[in-house]
Design an enzyme around this catalytic site. Structure first.
Site, PDB file in Angstrom:
ATOM      1  N   GLU A  12      48.095   6.399 -18.625  1.00  0.00           N
ATOM      2  CA  GLU A  12      47.745   5.241 -19.454  1.00  0.00           C
ATOM      3  C   GLU A  12      48.925   4.814 -20.321  1.00  0.00           C
ATOM      4  O   GLU A  12      49.025   3.661 -20.728  1.00  0.00           O
ATOM      5  CB  GLU A  12      46.574   5.578 -20.381  1.00  0.00           C
ATOM      6  N   GLY A  78      33.516   6.490 -19.917  1.00  0.00           N
ATOM      7  CA  GLY A  78      32.385   6.349 -19.011  1.00  0.00           C
ATOM      8  C   GLY A  78      31.400   5.344 -19.592  1.00  0.00           C
ATOM      9  O   GLY A  78      31.060   5.411 -20.771  1.00  0.00           O
ATOM     10  N   MET A 192      36.090  11.111 -25.209  1.00  0.00           N
ATOM     11  CA  MET A 192      36.257  12.435 -25.807  1.00  0.00           C
ATOM     12  C   MET A 192      37.129  12.482 -27.068  1.00  0.00           C
ATOM     13  O   MET A 192      37.388  13.567 -27.582  1.00  0.00           O
ATOM     14  CB  MET A 192      36.822  13.409 -24.747  1.00  0.00           C
ATOM     15  N   GLU A 193      37.604  11.340 -27.567  1.00  0.00           N
ATOM     16  CA  GLU A 193      38.568  11.393 -28.681  1.00  0.00           C
ATOM     17  C   GLU A 193      38.305  10.415 -29.832  1.00  0.00           C
ATOM     18  O   GLU A 193      38.629  10.707 -30.987  1.00  0.00           O
ATOM     19  CB  GLU A 193      40.002  11.104 -28.170  1.00  0.00           C
ATOM     20  N   ASP A 216      34.290   4.878 -15.089  1.00  0.00           N
ATOM     21  CA  ASP A 216      33.217   5.510 -14.309  1.00  0.00           C
ATOM     22  C   ASP A 216      31.925   5.246 -15.055  1.00  0.00           C
ATOM     23  O   ASP A 216      31.932   4.749 -16.178  1.00  0.00           O
ATOM     24  CB  ASP A 216      33.495   7.020 -14.186  1.00  0.00           C
TER      25      ASP A 216
HETATM   26  N1  SAH Z   1      42.379  14.606 -15.718  1.00  0.00           N
HETATM   27  C1  SAH Z   1      42.738  14.742 -17.099  1.00  0.00           C
HETATM   28  C2  SAH Z   1      41.548  15.043 -17.960  1.00  0.00           C
HETATM   29  C3  SAH Z   1      40.670  13.871 -18.127  1.00  0.00           C
HETATM   30  S1  SAH Z   1      39.435  14.145 -19.306  1.00  0.00           S
HETATM   31  C4  SAH Z   1      43.779  15.836 -17.245  1.00  0.00           C
HETATM   32  O1  SAH Z   1      44.035  16.511 -16.295  1.00  0.00           O
HETATM   33  O2  SAH Z   1      44.355  15.960 -18.332  1.00  0.00           O
HETATM   34  C5  SAH Z   1      38.725  12.561 -19.375  1.00  0.00           C
HETATM   35  C6  SAH Z   1      39.413  11.540 -20.225  1.00  0.00           C
HETATM   36  O3  SAH Z   1      38.876  10.251 -19.977  1.00  0.00           O
HETATM   37  C7  SAH Z   1      39.215  11.776 -21.695  1.00  0.00           C
HETATM   38  O4  SAH Z   1      40.356  11.320 -22.373  1.00  0.00           O
HETATM   39  C8  SAH Z   1      37.992  10.914 -22.046  1.00  0.00           C
HETATM   40  O5  SAH Z   1      38.155  10.297 -23.298  1.00  0.00           O
HETATM   41  C9  SAH Z   1      37.937   9.854 -20.955  1.00  0.00           C
HETATM   42  N2  SAH Z   1      36.692   9.690 -20.201  1.00  0.00           N
HETATM   43  C10 SAH Z   1      36.571   8.860 -19.124  1.00  0.00           C
HETATM   44  N3  SAH Z   1      35.358   8.952 -18.552  1.00  0.00           N
HETATM   45  C11 SAH Z   1      34.659   9.872 -19.289  1.00  0.00           C
HETATM   46  C12 SAH Z   1      33.347  10.430 -19.160  1.00  0.00           C
HETATM   47  N4  SAH Z   1      32.533  10.068 -18.184  1.00  0.00           N
HETATM   48  N5  SAH Z   1      32.973  11.370 -20.055  1.00  0.00           N
HETATM   49  C13 SAH Z   1      33.826  11.756 -21.052  1.00  0.00           C
HETATM   50  N6  SAH Z   1      35.079  11.272 -21.197  1.00  0.00           N
HETATM   51  C14 SAH Z   1      35.510  10.338 -20.333  1.00  0.00           C
END
Ligand code: SAH
Length: 249
Positions: A12, A78, A192-193, A216
């Site tokens: 991003e 999401g 998540m943040e 998603d």
């Molecule tokens: N693949 C990444 C981890 C992704 S965690 C790695 O390897 O580091 C998911 C990230 O996308 C988080 O920053 C969260 O804020 C966001 N996110 C997107 N879809 C989400 C969902 N369904 N639930 C929770 N967080 C989601």
């Protein structure tokens, strides 16, 4: 007035870094911070890290060490609200921590010490961000993602929820959303943040705004949609929206 642009994932941030003028990398608290100028504005670019604690540390460092005047978060989330689809963009009006529960001592989801369940974003900065997303979606952004029925991405504004869980199952998503909606908190998206950054920014009185592209539907297909979407769509949105925003400040 330095603006901090926070991203959760390197993919991003990549587009923003590519356009950064006079880039200077500073290592602090085990993180890389990038000073520079973006579209004529002084900025610091940073990765929030994943989850609430990592994001709170990054936000605190941005304020204490880098003296930023405002923080803007661009990322993915999401979609859990009705009609919030993959490719849409949500600008946060406020945040809730969906995994905070000190009931019955406090109302469910309320962080003790804060006035209510919802942690507000800055109204003025959020309005700027909303206009920047509108401009992006009315222009180039309309072509970044096309729904299967051919309709363009839509823009939403409202409540977002954060917690230390990647929601990849329809049952978990319902269990998270339904009690919130029943209590009058119509949550549109989950990530998540953001709520952690909102809380730190409230503590310091630093304006905060956030926008998330829906990667998603936080359901059983989330793990399939997610990686593809980040690489192909989310970083282009972030790049264009941040340009519109910085040019308007
Ligand atoms: N693949 C990444 C981890 C992704 S965690 C790695 O390897 O580091 C998911 C990230 O996308 C988080 O920053 C969260 O804020 C966001 N996110 C997107 N879809 C989400 C969902 N369904 N639930 C929770 N967080 C989601």
């Amino acid at each position: 007035m330095t603006t901090a642009i926070l991203s959760a994932l390197p993919e991003e941030q990549a587009g923003l870094l590519a356009h950064l003028q006079q880039p200077r990398r500073v290592e602090h608290a085990g993180r890389a911070f990038w000073w520079g100028s973006l579209h004529g504005q002084p900025v610091v670019l940073a990765l929030s890290g994943i989850g609430k604690v990592a994001a709170a540390t990054t936000a605190t460092a941005l304020i204490e060490r880098f003296g930023v005047a405002r923080i803007v978060f661009t990322g993915v989330a999401g979609g859990v609200g009705e009609g919030v689809r993959v490719g849409d963009v949500v600008v946060a009006h406020d945040y809730v921590q969906h995994d905070m529960d000190v009931s019955p001592l406090f109302e469910r989801w309320q962080v003790p010490g804060y006035p209510g369940v919802r942690l507000p974003c800055d109204a003025g900065l959020s309005a700027h961000l909303f206009r920047a997303v509108s401009a992006c979606l009315a222009g180039d952004g309309a072509s970044f993602y096309e729904n299967s029925d051919g309709t363009p991405p839509r823009l939403h504004r409202g409540l977002m929820a954060s917690g230390d869980r990647f929601v990849t199952c329809a049952q978990v998503s319902r269990a998270l959303r339904e009690p919130l909606v029943a209590a009058g908190h119509d949550v549109l998206a989950v990530e998540m943040e953001g709520a952690a950054v909102a809380q730190v920014c409230l503590d310091y009185g630093v304006p905060f705004a956030a926008m998330r592209t829906i990667s998603d539907r936080a359901d059983d297909d989330a793990h399939v949609d997610f990686p593809v979407f980040i690489q192909t769509v989310a970083s282009r949105y972030a790049d264009h929206i941040v340009r519109h925003l910085l040019e308007s400040l």
